[in-house]
Motif scaffolding. Structure first.
Motif, PDB file in Angstrom:
ATOM      1  N   ASN A  34      -6.912   0.920   3.056  1.00 27.69           N
ATOM      2  CA  ASN A  34      -5.695   1.638   3.420  1.00 27.69           C
ATOM      3  C   ASN A  34      -5.025   2.537   2.449  1.00 27.69           C
ATOM      4  OD1 ASN A  34      -5.540   0.219   5.909  1.00 27.69           O
ATOM      5  ND2 ASN A  34      -3.863  -1.402   5.142  1.00 27.69           N
ATOM      6  N   THR A  84       0.691  -1.305  -0.105  1.00 30.52           N
ATOM      7  CA  THR A  84       0.106  -0.179  -0.065  1.00 30.52           C
ATOM      8  C   THR A  84       0.642   1.297   0.048  1.00 30.52           C
ATOM      9  OG1 THR A  84      -1.614  -1.156   1.070  1.00 30.52           O
ATOM     10  CG2 THR A  84      -1.817   1.225   1.307  1.00 30.52           C
ATOM     11  N   ASP A 105      -8.011  -3.841  -1.363  1.00 30.68           N
ATOM     12  CA  ASP A 105      -7.911  -4.142  -0.250  1.00 30.68           C
ATOM     13  C   ASP A 105      -9.187  -3.462   0.528  1.00 30.68           C
ATOM     14  OD1 ASP A 105      -7.308  -5.160   2.215  1.00 30.68           O
ATOM     15  OD2 ASP A 105      -5.131  -4.742   1.917  1.00 30.68           O
ATOM     16  N   ASP A 162      -3.737  -1.665  -5.865  1.00 32.64           N
ATOM     17  CA  ASP A 162      -3.144  -2.168  -4.596  1.00 32.64           C
ATOM     18  C   ASP A 162      -3.804  -3.339  -4.236  1.00 32.64           C
ATOM     19  OD1 ASP A 162      -1.621  -2.438  -2.137  1.00 32.64           O
ATOM     20  OD2 ASP A 162      -3.229  -0.830  -1.327  1.00 32.64           O
TER      21      ASP A 162
HETATM   22 MG   LIG Z   1      -1.976  -2.758   2.204  1.00 31.07          MG
END
Ligand SMILES: [Mg+2]
Ligand SMILES: Nc1ncnc2c1ncn2[C@@H]1O[C@H](COP(=O)(O)OP(=O)(O)O)[C@@H](O)[C@H]1O
Length: 341
Positions: free
Chosen positions: A106, A79, A102, A188
């Motif tokens: 994040n 991330t 995700d 990500d």
């Molecule tokens: Mg991550």
């Protein structure tokens, strides 16, 4: 997606500032200059100028580069790398979209993007077939950077996708129908190899693997590489591991340099010359909803991500990266460009 080859000049204009082309409704930038209107945006721009690269410019890819940031281990810097590389590429003048895949969200948090449960998100794109353009938000403070956020709903998507048609290629379809011009899309991934990661691997051409310089760094990577091979064989012939980035590198420890050597022996040219040092500033930035590029533009963490982004951009157009051309602050820090000193 951009496919208009070779229209691009350098990614960065001689006088840094926004590109002025009309880019469509939600991201129109016909009225400059948004980069300068916030103190942190200005500071970040100054950092790019301080690198001495602003006038020189970075080449833009001929086509949108879709880069999947993956490693099924958690906590290796996926991330952090996604958001900071994306911000660096945008500060170098590129147009960049971060897709947060995700359920933790994040990346959305680190980019200062609202992602509470009601916000239109990548879940709606994957499961409800909502157009990507309906969920993309501009990132505050960084001109040219956008984010498709993840909400907690995404936690259920791994199961919900199983029964949907074309379950592996839903993100690919969404990206192909996205009409805004982009230089880069960075995805990500969650720390697993389930359907979300498979969707990313089907959607992208390149895989970027961040590797934390610690024991067992290479452990488990075989599984990821096998998945890349499987997806390439069955669903996406263009897919390849293009880039490996060493993260949280601590040049003072022998362990870090041993791991770095092992990774370089294993992956060879895929490993970027620039590695990312362990930096308190990098770890602090997300709690302020910022990347390190705006949080502390002059820090070693910010400079190393800017340099890694430069390397990534140059490789994309086949230009060999020359570390002796790196910015002085980076050159003087052996943890960033290993083996130079
Ligand atoms: Mg991550
Ligand atoms: N270069 C770095 N220096 C210091 N801390 C870092 C660095 N890179 C990542 N971190 C921290 O390590 C933790 C894990 O990083 P993260 O990017 O969230 O990993 P992943 O996405 O792979 O789970 C986070 O707390 C992050 O702030």
């Amino acid at each position: 997606m951009r496919s208009d080859a070779n229209i691009a000049g350098p990614m960065t204009d001689p006088v840094p500032g926004p590109r002025t082309e009309s880019t469509g409704e939600d991201v129109s930038r016909e009225t400059p200059p948004p980069m300068d209107d916030t103190p942190i945006g200005r500071a970040a721009q100054l950092a790019v100028e301080a690198l001495g690269r602003a006038g020189e410019g970075l080449p833009r890819p001929e086509q949108t580069r879709v880069i999947v940031v993956a490693n099924q281990k958690g906590g290796v810097g996926k991330t952090t790398t996604t958001v900071n590389l994306a911000a660096s590429l945008a500060l170098h003048g590129g147009r960049v979209l971060v897709v947060d895949l995700d359920p933790q969200g994040n990346a959305s948090t680190a980019l200062g993007i609202d992602h509470h449960a009601e916000v239109p998100s990548i879940y709606d794109v994957l499961v409800e077939s909502k157009p990507l353009a309906d969920v993309v938000q501009p990132v505050p403070d960084v001109e040219g950077l956008f984010c498709a956020p993840a909400t907690i709903d995404l936690a259920g998507a791994e199961i919900e996708l199983v029964s949907l048609v074309a379950r592996e290629s839903r993100l690919q379809r969404a990206i192909q129908s996205y009409e805004q011009p982009l230089d880069y899309i960075l995805i990500d991934c969650p720390p697993s190899l389930g359907l979300l990661t498979v969707n990313a691997l089907v959607a992208g051409q390149e895989v970027l693997i961040p590797i934390q310089c610690e024991y067992y760094a290479l452990e488990g990577l075989g599984q990821l590489l096998r998945n890349v091979d499987l997806v390439r064989g069955h669903l996406n012939p263009a897919l390849h591991v293009s880039t490996v980035l060493l993260t949280m590198y601590d040049g003072r420890t022998r362990l870090a340099s041993q791991v770095a050597e092992e990774v370089r022996n294993h992956f060879g040219d895929e490993v970027l010359r620039t590695s990312i040092p362990r930096s308190v500033r990098i770890s602090e930035a997300p709690s302020y909803g910022q990347t390190v590029l705006t949080y502390d533009p002059g820090s070693s963490g910010a400079l190393s991500y800017l340099e890694a982004a430069r390397e990534l951009a140059l490789r994309g157009v086949g230009v060999r990266y020359d570390p002796t051309q790196a910015h002085l602050g980076v050159q003087n820090n052996p943890s960033m460009v290993e083996g130079m000193q």
